[in-house]
Scaffold this motif. Sequence first.
Motif, PDB file in Angstrom:
ATOM      1  N   ASP A 131       4.285  43.731 102.410  1.00 49.64           N
ATOM      2  CA  ASP A 131       3.958  42.386 101.930  1.00 49.64           C
ATOM      3  C   ASP A 131       2.595  42.374 101.249  1.00 49.64           C
ATOM      4  O   ASP A 131       2.372  41.650 100.274  1.00 49.64           O
ATOM      5  CB  ASP A 131       3.995  41.384 103.086  1.00 49.64           C
ATOM      6  N   LEU A 132       1.665  43.195 101.740  1.00 50.14           N
ATOM      7  CA  LEU A 132       0.341  43.292 101.126  1.00 50.14           C
ATOM      8  C   LEU A 132       0.438  43.884  99.725  1.00 50.14           C
ATOM      9  O   LEU A 132      -0.256  43.445  98.800  1.00 50.14           O
ATOM     10  CB  LEU A 132      -0.580  44.164 101.979  1.00 50.14           C
ATOM     11  N   LEU A 133       1.300  44.882  99.576  1.00 51.83           N
ATOM     12  CA  LEU A 133       1.450  45.513  98.261  1.00 51.83           C
ATOM     13  C   LEU A 133       1.982  44.520  97.235  1.00 51.83           C
ATOM     14  O   LEU A 133       1.563  44.533  96.064  1.00 51.83           O
ATOM     15  CB  LEU A 133       2.372  46.726  98.369  1.00 51.83           C
ATOM     16  N   LEU A 134       2.890  43.636  97.658  1.00 52.75           N
ATOM     17  CA  LEU A 134       3.386  42.598  96.751  1.00 52.75           C
ATOM     18  C   LEU A 134       2.243  41.758  96.191  1.00 52.75           C
ATOM     19  O   LEU A 134       2.244  41.383  95.015  1.00 52.75           O
ATOM     20  CB  LEU A 134       4.376  41.694  97.487  1.00 52.75           C
ATOM     21  N   GLU A 135       1.266  41.467  97.035  1.00 50.09           N
ATOM     22  CA  GLU A 135       0.154  40.618  96.608  1.00 50.09           C
ATOM     23  C   GLU A 135      -0.787  41.314  95.638  1.00 50.09           C
ATOM     24  O   GLU A 135      -1.632  40.666  95.026  1.00 50.09           O
ATOM     25  CB  GLU A 135      -0.601  40.106  97.834  1.00 50.09           C
ATOM     26  N   THR A 136      -0.667  42.635  95.515  1.00 42.07           N
ATOM     27  CA  THR A 136      -1.525  43.358  94.571  1.00 42.07           C
ATOM     28  C   THR A 136      -0.851  43.571  93.221  1.00 42.07           C
ATOM     29  O   THR A 136      -1.434  44.208  92.334  1.00 42.07           O
ATOM     30  CB  THR A 136      -1.937  44.740  95.129  1.00 42.07           C
ATOM     31  N   ILE A 137       0.354  43.037  93.031  1.00 38.40           N
ATOM     32  CA  ILE A 137       1.051  43.224  91.750  1.00 38.40           C
ATOM     33  C   ILE A 137       0.224  42.711  90.574  1.00 38.40           C
ATOM     34  O   ILE A 137       0.167  43.388  89.525  1.00 38.40           O
ATOM     35  CB  ILE A 137       2.453  42.597  91.808  1.00 38.40           C
ATOM     36  N   PRO A 138      -0.447  41.562  90.679  1.00 41.03           N
ATOM     37  CA  PRO A 138      -1.299  41.169  89.545  1.00 41.03           C
ATOM     38  C   PRO A 138      -2.353  42.220  89.199  1.00 41.03           C
ATOM     39  O   PRO A 138      -2.641  42.454  88.015  1.00 41.03           O
ATOM     40  CB  PRO A 138      -1.944  39.864  90.037  1.00 41.03           C
ATOM     41  N   THR A 139      -2.927  42.869  90.213  1.00 45.40           N
ATOM     42  CA  THR A 139      -3.899  43.942  89.963  1.00 45.40           C
ATOM     43  C   THR A 139      -3.236  45.107  89.235  1.00 45.40           C
ATOM     44  O   THR A 139      -3.778  45.651  88.264  1.00 45.40           O
ATOM     45  CB  THR A 139      -4.519  44.433  91.282  1.00 45.40           C
ATOM     46  N   MET A 140      -2.048  45.507  89.704  1.00 46.80           N
ATOM     47  CA  MET A 140      -1.327  46.603  89.044  1.00 46.80           C
ATOM     48  C   MET A 140      -1.091  46.297  87.574  1.00 46.80           C
ATOM     49  O   MET A 140      -1.325  47.140  86.689  1.00 46.80           O
ATOM     50  CB  MET A 140       0.028  46.832  89.725  1.00 46.80           C
ATOM     51  N   LEU A 141      -0.609  45.093  87.302  1.00 45.63           N
ATOM     52  CA  LEU A 141      -0.277  44.736  85.927  1.00 45.63           C
ATOM     53  C   LEU A 141      -1.529  44.668  85.062  1.00 45.63           C
ATOM     54  O   LEU A 141      -1.540  45.161  83.921  1.00 45.63           O
ATOM     55  CB  LEU A 141       0.457  43.388  85.916  1.00 45.63           C
TER      56      LEU A 141
END
Length: 484
Positions: free
Chosen positions: A311-321
């Motif tokens: 769930d934490l990784l989902l929240e970092t998707i904006p950072t990835m993009l």
Amino acid sequence: MALMRVLAVASEIYPIIKTGGLADVAGALPAALNVHDVEMRTLVPGYPAVMRALPKAEEIRRWPDYFGGPARLLAGIHDELDLFVLDAPHLYERPGNPYVTADGTDWPDNGVRFAALSRVAADIGLGLVPSFVPDVVHAHDWQAALLPAYLHYAGGPRPGTVMTIHNMAYQGKFAYEMLASFGLPPESFSLHGVEYFGGISFLKAGLQFADRITTVSPTYAQEIQGDEGGMGLGGLLRERSGVLSGILNGIDIGVWNPETDPHIAYRFGAKELQFRAANKAALQKQFNLTPSAEALLLGVISRLSWQKGLDLLLETIPTMLREGMQLALLGSGDADLQDRYQSAARAHPGRIAVVIGYDEILAHLIQAGSDALVVPSRFEPCGLTQLCALRYGAVPVVSRVGGLADTVVDIGEADSSGHDATGFKFGPVTPEGLAGALRKANLAFHDHLTWRRLQLSGMTTDVSWRNRAGDYAALYRTMTAARR
């Protein structure tokens, strides 16, 4: 040294039946112990996959009624695995996952199913098979954890007992009313027996009665003695801290070897790191990601759960993009997380891709083709995917917990530790902490010299069972000498 005989008891074993890392450990440890003069045989339940793998198994013992139905004890060899099998169709002849029904709920008779496994293990320990009387019996996780209790209440001479915790979250809890069906005496239901908050806990029984307790990393051995990490059993583990130790898991470096791996697009070693690019391109094609050598490709191979921090990784998707990264995820688990990852993949085609399920071949390609392997667990007893990543030159990005903390050297810790850096660790385990680690990894990725150094350091790290198996052999011998 004199040959030692050890009976291991596990509810799954690779390559026959696997749901998680326990199977990998159970499958790899026996061969690794051979060089230490330890003969290990493993007792497993007679699931359909196990029975298919041993078509010529020898019948050793037959019971007309064993925990509710006819059963047999079989012996056989699969590849290099020397196995005992409890063939009890009324308990184990079921399709799919060994622990849960098709809709994901526990089999209602799991208590009886795994009490039977522990009971026959205890009988083997007491001499049921005259040709193999073990010096030590080694129980893995809650499914085998009644074994030390059965031996304790049997009285008389018995082998030494080791209880290994692979994950404190799974404790095998059942109602008090099942005590008689497990074949345990009434006096076992006490604070210093199998009783746990008014019910029965298999894991508590194992921790109470085993001669030695191990878990799968030194840091996790410390964490589980706390109230949070101990998950209700921290107090007991503090009481028994004198017999508790952490021994890191290894991986089978014959199975996980980028120089010989038949499942990857291009084989490579530490001296041919340039050939990883072919695997990255193959992984991007397999996941329908935009072909790009310059995008940091993050790989994830995981159960989708709160424990694993997905769930934490989902929240970092904006950072990835924002940072130009890509994500290739393989896993299954929590339905809500599955849906959210699939939604993210639909919203960002070419950048984020998800395969729900588990595919051993695809897992190998992710290790060989991803630039970084992300393991953001909230707690992690040892972890195996980061060990495979080190072996394959995929730089680990991990939370600073349990075995992840013990097996990855952070880029900022290299000088003080005296070891070369192999990856990135973050703590506390929050979305902000993970996002920061991903940004650091992305910066290092675009410094080709730094990234190559991280990859080479990982690939030359010993992640095999060689030394770890020696620790188990030493433990077995110390126990045996003390009992004599």
